[in-house]
Design a protein around this motif. Structure first.
Motif, PDB file in Angstrom:
ATOM      1  N   ALA A  97       0.831  -1.200   0.000  1.00  0.00           N
ATOM      2  CA  ALA A  97       0.000   0.000   0.000  1.00  0.00           C
ATOM      3  C   ALA A  97       0.870   1.255   0.000  1.00  0.00           C
ATOM      4  CB  ALA A  97      -0.932  -0.009   1.206  1.00  0.00           C
ATOM      5  N   GLU A  98       2.034   1.215   0.651  1.00  0.00           N
ATOM      6  CA  GLU A  98       2.949   2.361   0.621  1.00  0.00           C
ATOM      7  C   GLU A  98       3.549   2.551  -0.760  1.00  0.00           C
ATOM      8  OE1 GLU A  98       5.661   3.444   3.730  1.00  0.00           O
ATOM      9  OE2 GLU A  98       4.879   1.874   5.030  1.00  0.00           O
ATOM     10  N   VAL A  99       3.784   1.453  -1.475  1.00  0.00           N
ATOM     11  CA  VAL A  99       4.277   1.568  -2.847  1.00  0.00           C
ATOM     12  C   VAL A  99       3.216   2.241  -3.721  1.00  0.00           C
ATOM     13  CG1 VAL A  99       5.118   0.291  -4.861  1.00  0.00           C
ATOM     14  CG2 VAL A  99       5.744  -0.458  -2.561  1.00  0.00           C
ATOM     15  N   PHE A 100       1.944   1.899  -3.486  1.00  0.00           N
ATOM     16  CA  PHE A 100       0.852   2.575  -4.197  1.00  0.00           C
ATOM     17  C   PHE A 100       0.889   4.077  -3.941  1.00  0.00           C
ATOM     18  CE2 PHE A 100      -3.292   4.517  -3.355  1.00  0.00           C
ATOM     19  CZ  PHE A 100      -3.843   4.530  -4.641  1.00  0.00           C
ATOM     20  N   ALA A 101       1.062   4.472  -2.676  1.00  0.00           N
ATOM     21  CA  ALA A 101       1.103   5.895  -2.338  1.00  0.00           C
ATOM     22  C   ALA A 101       2.289   6.587  -3.007  1.00  0.00           C
ATOM     23  CB  ALA A 101       1.166   6.068  -0.821  1.00  0.00           C
ATOM     24  N   LEU A 102       3.427   5.883  -3.087  1.00  0.00           N
ATOM     25  CA  LEU A 102       4.612   6.441  -3.740  1.00  0.00           C
ATOM     26  C   LEU A 102       4.349   6.713  -5.217  1.00  0.00           C
ATOM     27  CD1 LEU A 102       7.704   7.051  -3.831  1.00  0.00           C
ATOM     28  CD2 LEU A 102       8.044   4.606  -4.216  1.00  0.00           C
ATOM     29  N   LEU A 103       3.753   5.750  -5.908  1.00  0.00           N
ATOM     30  CA  LEU A 103       3.465   5.913  -7.329  1.00  0.00           C
ATOM     31  C   LEU A 103       2.376   6.957  -7.562  1.00  0.00           C
ATOM     32  CD1 LEU A 103       3.574   2.226  -8.603  1.00  0.00           C
ATOM     33  CD2 LEU A 103       5.216   4.032  -9.067  1.00  0.00           C
ATOM     34  N   LEU A 104       1.393   7.004  -6.665  1.00  0.00           N
ATOM     35  CA  LEU A 104       0.320   7.984  -6.801  1.00  0.00           C
ATOM     36  C   LEU A 104       0.871   9.403  -6.714  1.00  0.00           C
ATOM     37  CD1 LEU A 104      -2.725   8.570  -7.037  1.00  0.00           C
ATOM     38  CD2 LEU A 104      -2.831   8.476  -4.533  1.00  0.00           C
TER      39      LEU A 104
END
Length: 404
Positions: A97-104
């Motif tokens: 989920a943190e990787v998602f936030a990074l890409l977002l």
């Protein structure tokens, strides 16, 4: 010979390895891990999403056939299905989920200038309101699971499902927030845990009817547009003229007592009910706390809610989200999160190399060329036509003599 990266490698460049390892360190994801570190697990799950692997056995076979090329992605050891299954069951889903936030954050930063210009200007006419307005759509979709294998998601004696709750930005075509729950969790329960952007416009269906939550949105300066339930008790205050042809009525109302019991309603401010006529369908009874905007703008805002339905349809058709590689709650969560991450990776490729073709076409090209040694721009270029061989005059004369 010069080394050329694969299409898959080009997509994963959007995830900085150093930032990823920092996330893993904070989550202790690789603590006491001897085989298959988090990065290898992440690469394998993204590959499963983009390639459409049907099972862990298929995924293992596909990855083993590309061992030399996976080496350049930082996957040093072969990915075994049993090891990957254990990792999906035990590794924290919050890491992904943190990787998602990074890409977002990266994608929103890339889109910011464009949305303030051409793209935002084009959508302003469809959404209504000012160019700087923030519009958010809220909805959820159910993903059926096997009730015999997914006891944590049991809904009834014969069914089980997971539910993905999403906040969606229709201007940028991006999910800005998501949560994953068992299917039995009510939509409004998940919505109350969502972060609220002060001053934003929220559009949602009547499944999110909760007057206390509406009051919280109103207190935070948010505009909301939703449908009014038929049994919502309310008092009509005044009527406005319906100037637009598709508007049946435009009325100021106030909610009276609670439906469940006669007590004070937590939403005390004036609301507005707009009844919209639809071709070949029943009328829509919309309710909003915006008392000033034209009724046609309110109707158009609610119409944009269809875009989040199209997002759910897209990821179900193009990514691995309808059948699952694991049965535990954590494994299902990781697969859903990596599906959303794969969507962001494709969107990043689309924004980096704009094309007249849509996201669907790009996703198909990526799947067909995932491990080919070429760049994303080469995917978007039409293949060169083969050159015609030069004509041989002697052969032409011989053929003419034969036909004569």
């Amino acid at each position: 010979m010069r080394h050329e990266n694969t299409v898959f490698h080009g997509l994963l460049k959007a995830v900085p390895r150093g930032r990823f390892e920092a996330i893993v360190k904070r989550a202790s994801g690789d603590y006491r891990v001897r085989r298959l570190p988090c990065w290898s697990q992440f690469v394998a799950m993204i590959y499963a999403q983009l390639s459409g692997a049907r099972s862990l056995r298929d995924l293992e076979a596909a990855l083993s056939s590309h061992g030399a090329r996976l080496y350049h992605l930082g996957v040093g050891q072969a990915v075994k299905r049993s090891t990957l299954s254990d990792a999906n069951s035990g590794r924290p889903a919050a890491l992904f989920a943190e990787v998602f936030a990074l890409l977002l954050d990266r994608l929103q930063g890339r889109l910011q200038g464009r949305l303030q210009g051409r793209l935002r200007g084009r959508l302003r006419g469809r959404l209504g309101g000012e160019a700087g307005e923030v519009v958010r759509l809220i909805d959820a979709t159910c993903l059926p699971l096997s009730h015999t294998l997914h006891g944590w998601a049991r809904f009834t004696d014969t069914s089980a499902s997971a539910k993905v709750h999403v906040v969606y930005d229709p201007t940028a075509a991006l999910p800005t927030y998501f949560s994953i729950t068992p299917g039995r969790v009510n939509d409004i329960t998940a919505a109350k845990a969502m972060p609220i952007e002060a001053g934003a416009t929220y559009v949602f269906d009547k499944g999110y009817t909760d007057f206390a939550w509406w009051a919280e949105l109103n207190t935070r300066g948010c505009r909301f547009v939703t449908r009014l339930k038929a049994n919502s008790a309310h008092q009509e205050l005044s009527h406005r003229p319906a100037a637009e042809p598709n508007i049946v009525s435009d009325t100021l109302i106030r909610l009276t007592h609670r439906v469940a019991r006669p007590r004070v309603n937590p939403y005390q401010d004036t609301l507005r009910e707009v009844v919209v006529r639809r071709d070949g369908a029943n009328t829509l009874h919309l309710v909003t706390n915006d008392l000033d905007a034209p009724a046609s703008e309110i109707a158009q805002l609610y119409k944009t809610r269809w875009q989040i339905e199209l997002f759910f349809k897209w990821i179900k058709q193009n990514l691995k989200i309808r059948t699952f590689l694991g049965t535990s709650q954590n494994a299902v969560k990781i697969q859903i999160i990596t599906a959303i991450i794969a969507y962001l990776l494709i969107r990043l490729a689309q924004e980096a190399w704009p094309t007249t073709r849509g996201l669907q076409h790009l996703a198909r090209l990526i799947r067909a060329n995932l491990m080919h040694r070429k760049s994303i721009p080469e995917l978007l270029e039409p293949p060169p036509r083969p050159a015609k061989p030069p004509a041989n005059p002697q052969i032409s004369m011989d053929l003419a003599h034969v036909h004569a």
